[in-house]
Design an enzyme around this catalytic site. Structure first.
Site, PDB file in Angstrom:
ATOM      1  N   CYS A 167       0.826  -1.206   0.000  1.00 10.23           N
ATOM      2  CA  CYS A 167       0.000   0.000   0.000  1.00 10.23           C
ATOM      3  C   CYS A 167       0.862   1.258   0.000  1.00 10.23           C
ATOM      4  CB  CYS A 167      -0.919   0.001   1.209  1.00 10.23           C
ATOM      5  SG  CYS A 167      -1.477  -1.657   1.652  1.00 10.23           S
ATOM      6  N   HIS A 189      -8.871   5.387  -1.340  1.00  6.71           N
ATOM      7  CA  HIS A 189      -7.596   4.691  -1.186  1.00  6.71           C
ATOM      8  C   HIS A 189      -7.368   3.688  -2.328  1.00  6.71           C
ATOM      9  CE1 HIS A 189      -4.139   2.829   0.491  1.00  6.71           C
ATOM     10  NE2 HIS A 189      -4.706   1.987   1.326  1.00  6.71           N
TER      11      HIS A 189
END
Lengths: 383, 383
Positions: free
Chosen positions: A83, A332
């Site tokens: 991430c 996100h």
């Protein structure tokens, strides 16, 4: 090392872009950044992405996007750090310019996660954990973060409902950001009644799976002088790791890689936590916000919730956080989020952040967290 | 830019390692390289890999291997550039040291492809092509290379059987390499009777799917002096791209990205094709060997087969190629192959190549080709 500057930014709105392929999102952001810099074709493209292979059957992503963007023949690679891939791409671009190999490059973060059913995205995201010793047993990323949140609540005796302050704050800041995915307010009541995902993490503790791309143009001091009258300087850049699995850490809540990455960046930038005017933190889950504030040294361990509740993380607070919505409300798209953070920090430093502009903003920090805080990229930017 | 040296190499045998996970292969090679360098924990780890997400459900690969190798807390990321990922990891490591950010780092290539049925690996490999406009129609990488080989045969009027010279050569050189996958000879008769995969590519034109890992330790001039009495210097390093799809190239056989990458590396190293004492080329298919010799400027277009047939690519030839077996016979764990090439070039430059040692070897070139020659990494190394 040569000094490195940011002279251009670009981004697509974050959302569900079912009608637009990976190459189109990526090249839109990259070309927008180049146009913003009033620059020509870059010499290299560093693409931050985590899941193009698993979710789009596409690797060789650097080549794909350089080709589609019209950056003919240039150096182009994909950087993967779970991430934190977007932040890692910015760091790779930073090293390429700092080395003297290139004078003008683009760092791009791009991810496309919503074309397939959510369980496929959830399984793919679990590849950021230890595939053999964690994911193979069926644990998801939300469940891993829930273990951390449960331990935090028990260790410090805090109220679960107090985490709502991070969520309310992020949604407040997203309202005026045209690129944010969720532009509606969230109340304390909404949070209290939010359905549980993995106890104690509820839906509103979690950032959304999304598609999007963001890019920055990095260049040498010489090019920055000729291209821009207000280049943003990269004062500090660092990347640090921890054990990949949660089970092998001596103290899960101390987030050693966040601490190490921050200390390296602070040292290089010659600043400390008190000098930071705004923090774009990796608020993928509200527990990560709390742990980030602590491991970065903004507050002592166990003190993040009172700090947030006292209004410090709002635009007028002592440390404005997630100033354009953060991962929680801007959205996100995993491998892109680190690049969005840098773009947003530049918007603030340039005074282009609109209704959530932080006053007298001179030093901004952006931090990208991959895996269960197992890989961290920190950048400190200044005017 | 700072000068960069190689002071350590490590590798696992290439083969079918069903009993060993990705982390184990990767850390074995990385730790062997560190031991060879007599160095301590590196400051950063750059992992070249293409398919860990698709075939092993594991991303965050930099963290995984840094953790398992005991490189506590260091910078670690994965670099993906399709089949050129290993070369791209070496280049990322080169830039990190050249910039001054780090003094001692490891570049690792690792891939694990044989645990799942071969059709799954074939589909995953197609993600190096254009997923939307090539792979989606069912074309495989072998079929794409077959298009190139067919055009080459028609354009230059050569005999398909003459490509056997590359295969015989590679297998000859692999015989004494303990890390090679195929250590048996191959004859012209074997080639002539080899079963067809995608006409005109037969089994023996193709390198094997495999597992393996190779690593090199890169460091600054100062560290090289203290660690080694014969460090190998990186004289040139470059990365270039082409269009990702074959259909959008004006002249498919000219391999513009190979040409550009070679020219950049030659220029930086201040050498030309005539100065190269050995070439570790990306012989994934025999057609790629022919096109590489031409696009790199070793021979003119259409002249690669006569050049090879005249004995130039053998150990005693004017340009020894694939000196420890190449991708064809050492084996081709895709994201690792570029790192194996660098390891083998260093073995030659150190005089440690055993029975296939090239005499008076001073300047070596290693070139990693990703996709359908859409991303190319070239390194030139010297004593």
């Amino acid at each position: 090392m040569r000094e490195v500057y940011i002279v251009g930014i670009g981004q697509t709105p974050v959302g569900e872009h079912w009608d637009r392929p990976l190459r189109e999102l990526g090249s839109e952001a990259a070309c927008a950044a180049i146009a913003d810099a009033k620059a020509e074709c870059p010499q290299a493209l560093f693409v931050g992405n985590m899941l193009s292979g698993s979710l789009c059957s596409q690797e060789n992503l650097g080549t794909l996007i350089a080709d589609f963007a019209g950056f003919k023949g240039i150096e182009a690679v994909k950087i993967e750090a779970a991430c934190a891939s977007g932040g890692a791409a910015v760091r790779a671009a930073y090293l390429a310019v700092a080395s003297g190999a290139h004078d003008l490059v683009v760092a791009l973060g791009v991810e496309k996660m919503t074309d397939l059913p959510i369980d496929i995205a959830t399984t793919a995201l679990a590849s950021a954990a230890d595939a053999d010793y964690e994911a193979a047993h069926g644990i998801t990323f939300t469940a891993l973060n829930a273990l951390m949140m449960r331990l935090y609540i028990e260790r410090y005796g805090v109220r679960k409902d107090d985490f709502a302050t991070f969520i309310v704050n992020a949604h407040n800041h997203a309202k005026s950001n045209p690129n944010a995915m969720f532009r509606q307010s969230v109340t304390l009541e909404d949070y209290a009644s939010s359905p549980m995902v993995a106890e104690p993490i509820c839906i509103l503790d979690s950032s959304p799976v999304a598609d999007g791309a963001a890019a920055v143009v990095l260049c040498s001091a010489e090019r920055a002088r000729s291209l821009s009258d207000r280049p943003i300087r990269i004062l500090g850049s660092s990347l640090a790791t921890d054990t990949i699995g949660l089970g092998t850490r001596r103290e899960p809540l101390s987030c050693e890689a966040i601490r190490r990455s921050a200390q390296l960046a602070f040292k290089q930038a010659r600043v400390g936590p008190k000098d930071i005017d705004l923090l774009e933190m990796h608020d993928a889950f509200s527990i990560v916000s709390a742990l980030s504030l602590e491991a970065n040294g903004f507050v002592e361990a166990g003190h993040a919730l009172p700090f947030a509740l006292e209004g410090n993380i709002g635009i007028e607070g002592s440390l404005p956080c997630s100033t354009l919505g953060g991962l929680k409300a801007r959205g996100h798209p995993v491998g892109a989020s680190g690049a969005y953070q840098i773009v947003e920090a530049v918007q603030q430093l340039r005074g282009q952040a609109g209704k959530t502009q932080v006053k007298d903003c001179r030093v901004a920090m952006a931090q990208s967290v991959g895996g269960l805080a197992s890989v961290i990229v920190t950048h400190i930017l200044g005017n």
